[in-house]
Write an enzyme that holds these catalytic residues in place. Sequence first.
Site, PDB file in Angstrom:
ATOM      1  N   PRO A 278       0.840  -1.205   0.000  1.00  9.14           N
ATOM      2  CA  PRO A 278       0.000   0.000   0.000  1.00  9.14           C
ATOM      3  C   PRO A 278       0.871   1.250   0.000  1.00  9.14           C
ATOM      4  CG  PRO A 278       0.004  -1.034   2.168  1.00  9.14           C
ATOM      5  CD  PRO A 278       0.755  -1.950   1.266  1.00  9.14           C
ATOM      6  N   ASP A 454       5.974   2.136   1.974  1.00 10.08           N
ATOM      7  CA  ASP A 454       5.069   1.020   2.232  1.00 10.08           C
ATOM      8  C   ASP A 454       4.375   1.270   3.568  1.00 10.08           C
ATOM      9  OD1 ASP A 454       3.815  -1.386   2.770  1.00 10.08           O
ATOM     10  OD2 ASP A 454       5.496  -2.630   2.087  1.00 10.08           O
ATOM     11  N   HIS A 455       3.067   1.527   3.498  1.00  7.24           N
ATOM     12  CA  HIS A 455       2.330   1.922   4.708  1.00  7.24           C
ATOM     13  C   HIS A 455       2.085   0.741   5.653  1.00  7.24           C
ATOM     14  CE1 HIS A 455       0.625   4.943   7.024  1.00  7.24           C
ATOM     15  NE2 HIS A 455      -0.486   5.238   6.360  1.00  7.24           N
ATOM     16  N   ARG A 456       2.445  -0.466   5.244  1.00  9.31           N
ATOM     17  CA  ARG A 456       2.312  -1.602   6.162  1.00  9.31           C
ATOM     18  C   ARG A 456       3.304  -1.500   7.314  1.00  9.31           C
ATOM     19  NH1 ARG A 456       2.884  -6.520   1.989  1.00  9.31           N
ATOM     20  NH2 ARG A 456       4.560  -5.108   1.327  1.00  9.31           N
ATOM     21  N   ILE A 458       5.674   1.446   7.505  1.00  9.85           N
ATOM     22  CA  ILE A 458       6.059   2.841   7.748  1.00  9.85           C
ATOM     23  C   ILE A 458       4.771   3.652   7.887  1.00  9.85           C
ATOM     24  CG2 ILE A 458       7.268   4.862   6.846  1.00  9.85           C
ATOM     25  CD1 ILE A 458       9.048   2.994   5.237  1.00  9.85           C
TER      26      ILE A 458
END
Length: 484
Positions: A278, A454-456, A458
């Site tokens: 994401p 990567d919002h998973r 960070i």
Amino acid sequence: MTTMTDTSNAARFREFKMPDVGEGLTEAEILKWYVQPGDTVTDGQVVCEVETAKAAVELPIPFDGVVHELRFPEGTTVDVGQVIIAVDVAPGSDSGAEEPAAAPAPEAAAAPEAAAAPEAEAPKGRQPVLVGYGVAESSTKRRARKGAETAPPAAAPAAVQAELNGQGTAALPEARPLAKPPVRKLAKDLGIDLATVTPTGTGGVITREDVHAAATPVAPSAPSTPSTPSVPEPSVEAPAPVQAPAPVPAGTRETRIPVKGVRKAIAQAMVGSAFTAPHVTEFVTVDVTRTMKLVAELKEDKDMAGVRVNPLLLIAKALLVAIKRNPGVNAVWDEANQEIVQKHYVNLGIAAATPRGLIVPNIKDAQDQTLPQLAASLGELVATAREGRTSPAAMAGGTVTITNVGVFGVDTGTPILNPGESAILAVGAIKLQPWVHKGKVKPRQVTTLALSFDHRLIDGELGSRFLADIAAILEQPKRLITWA
């Protein structure tokens, strides 16, 4: 394609297979054959150029002999392990032997074991390898390609040709024009015969500019050099020259281009990255006037002599310092094990546009390099990419990437993560803009940075602090010392 019917002569013929290129690659396309049936080849001589999904490389053959047959034409994609060329290693040893008979196509049936000596019989310590992967230390030194480096740029006297031929009798075959693999590929794409191109490079080598000159008629009033975006100082070396489009026949409404090689790998990687991680992208506009002044000062510094100093160098250093302050950015999501893998080293990727497509080689353990060392590494990386010599190993194992869209004159972009990484920084064009400085509007050198992550693993806070730290360093580059 042929195979021997007389088994007593089978040992005369050896087969060279497409080498195992490693890095998860299982096939390669034959771009160019440098030899033809009947040509004499020597151990270490380059016989063809192939393109994998990551790079174009040249294949040296590991034995001497006379080319018996080429198993595949140019443009064919060949699996690793398939025989691509057969060589008579004992020509003339049995003149009474029968002529070889035709055999089934390579994809229909494999050649019998007796048709060639086992690959294990190659000289000890040597394996057929791709240029850029290296060979065992005990292997012989690669010899110059026939008709290229060994041949003079212009027609040589008969005595010189005889000396180069080694036996002083038969004349040399016609010399092949001197050009690097990327230049040959460019000429092929543009439909230019290198034999008709006038070389301007050192030693009679044809350059990319020579090919473009041959493809485009020179107008008397045309400038001698291509124009570049009007910016005070590009953020990084200029991109590779854009290839002139191939002429389109009148009435043609569409053209279909096969997707393969580097372009196919790029497409697969980008789709996989975009729909797996994401993405979140954040932006910041920053005054880099002081950074540009430091770049000018470093160019005159004796400790930086012999290396190229440009804004990318300080941007890379700023990113490395920011990672030290925000180590959580330098990580990757392990889906299989449901773990976040923290990296305690930085393999710094630099996106490079080449005629074959975008590649991202990386500088291994960049966090340990001094500023002069980092400058030298960046210079070597860019030069190797432009010449098409980047090996697949150089593009593996990256942890974070910088992509410089500013060289195209654009302000910024929303970059897609390089697969296996969690952050990528896009750098926009550096332009003179009105900027409030010390309470007054002044012309300042300004750029826009864009960070995708990567919002998973960070979250917004970590990503924002990381980007803000990079911007703060570029605004006040003395922080490279105080924050390091």
